[in-house]
Enzyme design. Sequence first.
Site, PDB file in Angstrom:
ATOM      1  N   SER A 159      54.244  28.443  53.724  1.00  9.21           N
ATOM      2  CA  SER A 159      53.421  29.321  52.886  1.00  9.21           C
ATOM      3  C   SER A 159      52.160  29.634  53.686  1.00  9.21           C
ATOM      4  O   SER A 159      51.809  28.894  54.623  1.00  9.21           O
ATOM      5  CB  SER A 159      53.033  28.558  51.612  1.00  9.21           C
ATOM      6  OG  SER A 159      51.979  29.213  50.923  1.00  9.21           O
TER       7      SER A 159
ATOM      8  N   TYR B 135      50.289  21.195  46.546  1.00 13.27           N
ATOM      9  CA  TYR B 135      51.049  22.268  47.199  1.00 13.27           C
ATOM     10  C   TYR B 135      50.523  22.503  48.621  1.00 13.27           C
ATOM     11  O   TYR B 135      51.296  22.595  49.582  1.00 13.27           O
ATOM     12  CB  TYR B 135      50.923  23.536  46.357  1.00 13.27           C
ATOM     13  CG  TYR B 135      51.796  24.692  46.795  1.00 13.27           C
ATOM     14  CD1 TYR B 135      53.101  24.812  46.339  1.00 13.27           C
ATOM     15  CD2 TYR B 135      51.311  25.685  47.645  1.00 13.27           C
ATOM     16  CE1 TYR B 135      53.902  25.889  46.715  1.00 13.27           C
ATOM     17  CE2 TYR B 135      52.101  26.751  48.036  1.00 13.27           C
ATOM     18  CZ  TYR B 135      53.401  26.856  47.559  1.00 13.27           C
ATOM     19  OH  TYR B 135      54.187  27.924  47.943  1.00 13.27           O
TER      20      TYR B 135
END
Length: 262
Positions: free
Chosen positions: A144, A157
């Site tokens: 990401s 995350y």
Amino acid sequence: MKPLLGKNAIVTGSTSGIGLAYAKALAENGANIVINGFGPMEEIEATRLAIKEQHDVECLYSPADMSKPDQIKDMVAQTIGEFGSLEILINNAGIQHVDPVEDFPPEKWDAIIAINLSSAFHTIRHAVPHMKDSGWGRIINTASAHALVASPFKSAYVAAKHGIAGLTKTVALELAQHNITANAICPGYVWTPLVEQQIPDTMKARGLTEEQVKKDVLLAAQPTKEFVTVEQVAALAMYLCSDAASAITGSILPVDGGWTAQ
Ligand code: NAD
């Protein structure tokens, strides 16, 4: 001839979003696929049949839970049992939770680290011996933009995605002389159920409306002011699977509309 004909692939978390786009693109290029993830069984079966019939490849479904190392081992064994070899592994399953660090539920932290990071360690450790047997392999980890930069309220995350970047580089070094590459793709905001579902929590955490979250939080980071598409992410993965990309390994590759250039 289809470039990935005869290759066998696993895509974790491929019942939806980016993972489903990878699975479709792999099938279009001729690879047999194991799809994985959660969702209504009749929808998953319809997806499996559509991939198989549209692209004339084998498509199996593994219900393995990526937070369970034993089930990950079984998924790789099932793949070898059915297909005989494994050449392409795309680690993609992921979840999100948004909360300030002091309120972040420890069980959410554990689940995110297990699914978004540790599952890739387990799939890789079981897949690598088979890739070595094949003499060719491609490992692609969906990281990401949050593997490169942070945002508030996403401690687990961001930690998991930075971790996956480190895992990718390490594995790439270990496999560099085995004709097996390992790379991470770092999407910016892609419009998928994962993004849609975090909007209510972000509204709550930041005290914003839905439109403000989309414009001022999500797309605020993205200079193009457009969501990345799942097809754009899958296209990079297909390039990484090609022989032309055999010198690209250990790379952490943004597809983020310029987000991490800032
Ligand atoms: P999504 O919610 O559409 O898909 C997630 C997939 O993972 C689904 O198939 C789901 O069933 C599966 N999954 C979740 N928990 C699982 C578990 N325990 N075991 C097996 N499968 C599980 O989300 P998405 O946006 O397509 O995300 C896919 C990946 O892309 C994730 O790793 C995510 O972090 C990453 N990513 C997404 C974006 C984005 O903006 N959407 C941006 C950067 C990175």
